[in-house]
Design a protein around this motif. Structure first.
Motif, PDB file in Angstrom:
ATOM      1  N   ALA A 137     -22.844   8.253  22.647  1.00 53.91           N
ATOM      2  CA  ALA A 137     -22.868   8.376  24.198  1.00 53.91           C
ATOM      3  C   ALA A 137     -22.683   9.576  24.745  1.00 53.91           C
ATOM      4  CB  ALA A 137     -21.873   7.216  24.787  1.00 53.91           C
ATOM      5  N   PRO A 138     -23.541  10.045  25.411  1.00 49.06           N
ATOM      6  CA  PRO A 138     -23.555  11.553  26.200  1.00 49.06           C
ATOM      7  C   PRO A 138     -22.561  11.637  27.100  1.00 49.06           C
ATOM      8  CG  PRO A 138     -25.236  10.328  27.239  1.00 49.06           C
ATOM      9  CD  PRO A 138     -24.667   9.204  26.453  1.00 49.06           C
ATOM     10  N   VAL A 139     -21.148  10.990  26.749  1.00 49.23           N
ATOM     11  CA  VAL A 139     -20.148  11.200  27.703  1.00 49.23           C
ATOM     12  C   VAL A 139     -18.792  12.015  27.197  1.00 49.23           C
ATOM     13  CG1 VAL A 139     -18.459   9.800  28.928  1.00 49.23           C
ATOM     14  CG2 VAL A 139     -20.992   8.938  28.245  1.00 49.23           C
ATOM     15  N   GLY A 140     -18.696  13.080  27.451  1.00 48.44           N
ATOM     16  CA  GLY A 140     -17.666  14.165  27.004  1.00 48.44           C
ATOM     17  C   GLY A 140     -16.350  13.588  26.950  1.00 48.44           C
ATOM     18  N   ALA A 141     -16.000  12.734  28.227  1.00 51.33           N
ATOM     19  CA  ALA A 141     -14.587  12.178  28.154  1.00 51.33           C
ATOM     20  C   ALA A 141     -14.347  11.297  26.772  1.00 51.33           C
ATOM     21  CB  ALA A 141     -14.487  11.264  29.538  1.00 51.33           C
ATOM     22  N   LEU A 142     -15.325  10.752  26.199  1.00 51.88           N
ATOM     23  CA  LEU A 142     -15.053  10.206  24.912  1.00 51.88           C
ATOM     24  C   LEU A 142     -14.486  11.091  23.874  1.00 51.88           C
ATOM     25  CD1 LEU A 142     -18.154   7.944  24.848  1.00 51.88           C
ATOM     26  CD2 LEU A 142     -16.237   7.172  25.233  1.00 51.88           C
ATOM     27  N   VAL A 143     -14.633  12.197  23.896  1.00 49.42           N
ATOM     28  CA  VAL A 143     -13.904  13.329  22.752  1.00 49.42           C
ATOM     29  C   VAL A 143     -12.300  12.896  22.983  1.00 49.42           C
ATOM     30  CG1 VAL A 143     -13.688  15.598  21.962  1.00 49.42           C
ATOM     31  CG2 VAL A 143     -15.956  14.811  22.814  1.00 49.42           C
ATOM     32  N   PRO A 144     -11.827  13.041  24.010  1.00 51.31           N
ATOM     33  CA  PRO A 144     -10.494  12.979  23.885  1.00 51.31           C
ATOM     34  C   PRO A 144      -9.935  11.428  23.584  1.00 51.31           C
ATOM     35  CG  PRO A 144     -11.004  13.555  26.125  1.00 51.31           C
ATOM     36  CD  PRO A 144     -12.266  13.844  25.123  1.00 51.31           C
ATOM     37  N   ALA A 145     -10.899  10.345  24.052  1.00 55.96           N
ATOM     38  CA  ALA A 145     -10.443   9.203  23.613  1.00 55.96           C
ATOM     39  C   ALA A 145     -10.613   8.879  22.374  1.00 55.96           C
ATOM     40  CB  ALA A 145     -11.803   8.246  24.441  1.00 55.96           C
ATOM     41  N   ALA A 146     -11.714   9.376  21.596  1.00 60.22           N
ATOM     42  CA  ALA A 146     -11.723   9.199  20.152  1.00 60.22           C
ATOM     43  C   ALA A 146     -10.663  10.046  19.330  1.00 60.22           C
ATOM     44  CB  ALA A 146     -13.240   9.684  19.849  1.00 60.22           C
ATOM     45  N   LEU A 147     -10.330  11.035  19.896  1.00 56.98           N
ATOM     46  CA  LEU A 147      -9.168  11.736  19.192  1.00 56.98           C
ATOM     47  C   LEU A 147      -7.933  11.050  19.116  1.00 56.98           C
ATOM     48  CD1 LEU A 147      -9.635  15.573  20.589  1.00 56.98           C
ATOM     49  CD2 LEU A 147      -9.422  14.873  17.988  1.00 56.98           C
TER      50      LEU A 147
END
Ligand SMILES: [Zn+2]
Ligand SMILES: [Zn+2]
Length: 331
Positions: A233-243
């Motif tokens: 998904a093209p959603v930057g907020a997912l990076v900390p969520a996935a970390l």
């Protein structure tokens, strides 16, 4: 008599594609003319049409998940025969000379050509492609169901390999690429955890039907810590969520070409050798690997077919998340 072709053409970013008639082009040296049987609609097409990817060739025929038949061979082309089924991916050509091309990393070529972005693609009845970057496609399988393999499959496969060998894999955004990889992962005996927009029960059910061990909203914690996660998904907020969801040493792979800004996050989320990396484009080697493994894994793409003239509708449905699996245009 000059044969004519039909194409859905982007004349300016942020405007709808327009149906146009043109003469069928003749293939130049090293090129093949292809009659298009099916062309997938990828999120990257949306980024081009919406102006998020800058400086496209204009006017442009988008589309880089092309399945078709060889209609004419340009001079010097070898390895293809008339009427053979072929696939054309996003990587349209590379320079072959830069340090990346010479070190097996042609996906990072300094002077690349991209199908449906810097050269015309497959939202059309016919297209021209550089034969060196086309693939023979076996006769088994339906054209429309094979089309998503050419980007969702190939770049998905590169992302999947970058995620490493761990058994617990998270997929953020359960669209065309994720539903293909989930099938490969399950075939390899891995556990898939699917993350969707909050409350998107239909997508979560779809993910479970594709073999996901668990499906939930992207802010939810999965039932076990993950070895790796891939964000489609093209959603930057997912990076900390996935970390937050990966264990020590885990990897978070960003599989898309464009993403909204990544919000700042505490260093503790990256600490303990967690990695964040992006995947750019594909190499022909990625393609050869995926095209060999996908039939063995029994990969079956779920597709929604649209006539070529409804390309704008397909793009809107993808933009608004109204699709399960992949959208495919049939000329
Ligand atoms: Zn190069
Ligand atoms: Zn794509």
């Amino acid at each position: 008599m000059t044969a004519t072709m039909h194409a859905m053409v982007l004349e300016a970013p942020r405007t709808p594609l327009a149906m146009r008639e043109r003469p069928v082009p003749a293939p130049g040296a090293g090129e093949i003319l292809i009659t298009v049987s099916a062309c997938g609609v990828c999120r990257t097409d949306l980024h081009v049409v919406d102006g998020e990817l800058k400086h496209p060739k204009l006017p442009l025929l988008p589309g880089h998940e092309i399945v078709g038949r060889v209609a004419a061979l340009g001079s010097g082309v070898s390895g293809f025969t008339l009427h053979e089924r072929v696939g054309v991916p996003w990587l349209g050509a590379t320079c072959g000379k830069c340090p990346y091309c010479r070190s097996g990393r042609e996906n990072l070529c300094d002077h690349p050509v991209f199908t449906g972005y810097t050269r015309d693609g497959g939202f059309a009845t016919h297209t021209i492609a550089d034969a060196r970057f086309c693939f023979s496609m076996a006769e088994a399988g339906d054209d429309a169901e094979l089309a998503p393999w050419l980007c969702a499959g190939l770049i998905g496969w590169r992302s999947y390999r970058m995620a490493g060998e761990g058994a617990a894999l998270g997929l953020y955004g359960f669209g065309a690429a994720a539903h293909i990889l989930a099938q490969v992962a399950r075939w390899q005996g891995r556990r898939i955890y699917a993350f969707t927009r909050t409350g998107d029960i239909a997508a979560q059910n779809f993910a479970r039907s594709m073999g996901a061990a668990w499906a939930g909203g992207s802010e939810e914690a999965p039932p076990e810590l993950l070895d790796a996660a891939i964000i489609f998904a093209p959603v930057g907020a997912l990076v900390p969520a996935a970390l937050k969801a990966v264990k020590k040493g885990g990897r978070v792979v960003c599989g898309g070409i464009h993403m909204s800004d990544i919000p700042s996050f505490p260093y503790a989320l990256l600490w303990e050798e967690r990695h964040v990396l992006s995947v750019a484009n594909l190499t022909r080697q990625d393609a050869r690997e995926f095209l060999e493994i996908a039939p063995k894994a029994g990969v079956h793409a779920e597709v929604t077919r649209y006539p070529l003239a409804k390309a704008n509708e397909a793009l809107s449905d993808l933009r608004d998340g109204r699709l399960q699996g992949a959208a495919v245009l049939i000329p």
